[in-house]
Design a protein around this motif. Structure first.
Motif, PDB file in Angstrom:
ATOM      1  N   ASN A  17     -16.499  26.388  54.745  1.00 22.20           N
ATOM      2  CA  ASN A  17     -16.447  26.889  53.319  1.00 22.20           C
ATOM      3  C   ASN A  17     -17.833  25.063  53.026  1.00 22.20           C
ATOM      4  O   ASN A  17     -17.644  24.037  53.145  1.00 22.20           O
ATOM      5  N   LEU A  18     -19.195  25.796  53.089  1.00 29.87           N
ATOM      6  CA  LEU A  18     -20.082  24.315  53.097  1.00 29.87           C
ATOM      7  C   LEU A  18     -19.855  24.100  51.812  1.00 29.87           C
ATOM      8  O   LEU A  18     -20.155  24.390  50.771  1.00 29.87           O
ATOM      9  N   ASN A  19     -20.540  22.261  51.941  1.00 32.19           N
ATOM     10  CA  ASN A  19     -20.361  21.603  51.093  1.00 32.19           C
ATOM     11  C   ASN A  19     -22.306  21.072  50.529  1.00 32.19           C
ATOM     12  O   ASN A  19     -22.532  20.205  51.168  1.00 32.19           O
ATOM     13  N   LEU A  20     -22.409  21.920  49.604  1.00 36.33           N
ATOM     14  CA  LEU A  20     -24.326  22.242  49.427  1.00 36.33           C
ATOM     15  C   LEU A  20     -25.084  20.760  48.819  1.00 36.33           C
ATOM     16  O   LEU A  20     -25.559  20.577  49.049  1.00 36.33           O
ATOM     17  N   GLU A  21     -23.925  20.300  48.500  1.00 38.29           N
ATOM     18  CA  GLU A  21     -24.283  18.693  47.219  1.00 38.29           C
ATOM     19  C   GLU A  21     -24.675  18.333  49.208  1.00 38.29           C
ATOM     20  O   GLU A  21     -25.582  17.355  49.045  1.00 38.29           O
ATOM     21  N   ASN A  22     -23.498  17.679  49.580  1.00 41.41           N
ATOM     22  CA  ASN A  22     -24.550  16.884  51.548  1.00 41.41           C
ATOM     23  C   ASN A  22     -25.565  17.439  51.572  1.00 41.41           C
ATOM     24  O   ASN A  22     -25.648  16.217  52.450  1.00 41.41           O
ATOM     25  N   ILE A  23     -25.164  18.760  51.836  1.00 38.65           N
ATOM     26  CA  ILE A  23     -26.174  19.151  52.567  1.00 38.65           C
ATOM     27  C   ILE A  23     -27.928  19.233  51.888  1.00 38.65           C
ATOM     28  O   ILE A  23     -28.647  18.809  52.738  1.00 38.65           O
ATOM     29  N   LYS A  24     -27.779  18.851  50.221  1.00 39.83           N
ATOM     30  CA  LYS A  24     -28.896  19.013  49.899  1.00 39.83           C
ATOM     31  C   LYS A  24     -29.367  17.401  50.147  1.00 39.83           C
ATOM     32  O   LYS A  24     -30.476  16.739  49.840  1.00 39.83           O
ATOM     33  N   LYS A  25     -28.210  16.070  49.636  1.00 39.15           N
ATOM     34  CA  LYS A  25     -28.087  14.777  49.983  1.00 39.15           C
ATOM     35  C   LYS A  25     -28.675  14.865  51.594  1.00 39.15           C
ATOM     36  O   LYS A  25     -29.179  13.769  51.503  1.00 39.15           O
ATOM     37  N   LEU A  26     -28.925  15.744  52.312  1.00 40.42           N
ATOM     38  CA  LEU A  26     -29.353  15.663  54.094  1.00 40.42           C
ATOM     39  C   LEU A  26     -30.726  15.301  53.834  1.00 40.42           C
ATOM     40  O   LEU A  26     -32.003  14.670  54.199  1.00 40.42           O
ATOM     41  N   ILE A  27     -30.871  16.961  53.305  1.00 43.87           N
ATOM     42  CA  ILE A  27     -32.348  17.170  53.381  1.00 43.87           C
ATOM     43  C   ILE A  27     -33.100  16.216  52.505  1.00 43.87           C
ATOM     44  O   ILE A  27     -34.807  16.177  52.931  1.00 43.87           O
ATOM     45  N   ALA A  28     -32.909  16.024  51.396  1.00 42.94           N
ATOM     46  CA  ALA A  28     -33.552  14.837  50.222  1.00 42.94           C
ATOM     47  C   ALA A  28     -34.205  13.645  50.996  1.00 42.94           C
ATOM     48  O   ALA A  28     -34.482  12.710  51.254  1.00 42.94           O
ATOM     49  N   GLN A  29     -32.994  12.834  51.914  1.00 43.75           N
ATOM     50  CA  GLN A  29     -33.251  11.854  52.815  1.00 43.75           C
ATOM     51  C   GLN A  29     -33.796  12.384  53.662  1.00 43.75           C
ATOM     52  O   GLN A  29     -35.054  11.279  54.069  1.00 43.75           O
ATOM     53  N   THR A  30     -33.463  13.238  54.587  1.00 42.08           N
ATOM     54  CA  THR A  30     -34.778  13.561  55.406  1.00 42.08           C
ATOM     55  C   THR A  30     -36.095  13.477  55.464  1.00 42.08           C
ATOM     56  O   THR A  30     -37.002  13.103  55.849  1.00 42.08           O
ATOM     57  N   LEU A  31     -36.056  14.385  53.444  1.00 42.31           N
ATOM     58  CA  LEU A  31     -37.894  14.594  53.410  1.00 42.31           C
ATOM     59  C   LEU A  31     -38.039  13.120  52.846  1.00 42.31           C
ATOM     60  O   LEU A  31     -39.619  12.636  53.457  1.00 42.31           O
ATOM     61  N   SER A  32     -37.318  12.000  52.523  1.00 38.74           N
ATOM     62  CA  SER A  32     -38.213  10.915  52.429  1.00 38.74           C
ATOM     63  C   SER A  32     -38.238  10.296  52.828  1.00 38.74           C
ATOM     64  O   SER A  32     -39.673   9.344  53.046  1.00 38.74           O
ATOM     65  N   LYS A  33     -37.689  10.276  54.238  1.00 41.55           N
ATOM     66  CA  LYS A  33     -38.018   9.166  55.148  1.00 41.55           C
ATOM     67  C   LYS A  33     -38.858   9.612  55.650  1.00 41.55           C
ATOM     68  O   LYS A  33     -39.944   8.680  57.294  1.00 41.55           O
ATOM     69  N   GLU A  34     -39.397  11.396  55.973  1.00 41.82           N
ATOM     70  CA  GLU A  34     -40.707  11.479  56.781  1.00 41.82           C
ATOM     71  C   GLU A  34     -41.919  11.269  56.035  1.00 41.82           C
ATOM     72  O   GLU A  34     -42.819  11.055  56.717  1.00 41.82           O
ATOM     73  N   ALA A  35     -41.808  11.427  54.766  1.00 44.74           N
ATOM     74  CA  ALA A  35     -42.791  11.210  54.172  1.00 44.74           C
ATOM     75  C   ALA A  35     -43.190   9.759  54.131  1.00 44.74           C
ATOM     76  O   ALA A  35     -44.345   9.546  53.853  1.00 44.74           O
ATOM     77  N   GLN A  36     -42.449   8.404  54.739  1.00 44.81           N
ATOM     78  CA  GLN A  36     -43.027   7.169  54.800  1.00 44.81           C
ATOM     79  C   GLN A  36     -43.590   7.595  55.311  1.00 44.81           C
ATOM     80  O   GLN A  36     -43.559   7.337  56.815  1.00 44.81           O
TER      81      GLN A  36
END
Length: 137
Positions: free
Chosen positions: A118-137
């Motif tokens: 059973n996936l924890n969508l909230e934690n996946i969402k946070k990982l995606i947001a961190q990845t996108l913001s890191k790559e945008a820098q």
């Protein structure tokens, strides 16, 4: 109610209320610099959505990405892929106690001799947001 879907011979579940739609796509636009967390984006009715690589969570080898996409509601705004069956179930089976040490899985169940993650969508969402913001820098 839960949406169960197969990926890399594993069975995953998300709450059906978190699913916006399921569809087949002809084109996935790759994102090569995202540490295998995101495999690409897809254009859904004029909006771009990131496609999460579920294999990343379990350190599975990268396999070809399926064209079966599961779009999650606006709270999450990302896509999961399925390379197998997709079905709706009311019960996930028997919960396996103290078997989960993965922050992206809320619980593990056993249904018909198969494990259901059973996936924890909230934690996946946070990982995606961190990845996108890191790559945008």
């Amino acid at each position: 109610m839960f949406l169960l879907f197969e990926n890399n011979q594993n069975l995953f579940a998300v709450d059906i209320n978190d699913v916006k739609s399921i569809f087949l796509t002809k084109k996935i636009y790759p994102l090569p610099f995202f540490e295998n967390i995101l495999v690409g984006v897809s254009n859904i009715k004029g909006d771009l959505y990131p496609i999460f690589n579920i294999n990343y969570l379990f350190k599975f080898p990268n396999v070809s990405i399926s064209r079966k996409l599961i779009l999650l509601h606006n709270e999450y705004n990302f896509i999961l892929t399925s390379d197998g069956k997709i079905k709706i179930e009311s019960d996930l089976g028997e919960k396996i106690e103290n078997s989960n040490n993965n922050e992206f899985i809320t619980n593990i169940f056993k249904k018909d001799e198969q494990l259901v993650y059973n996936l924890n969508l909230e934690n996946i969402k946070k990982l995606i947001a961190q990845t996108l913001s890191k790559e945008a820098q």
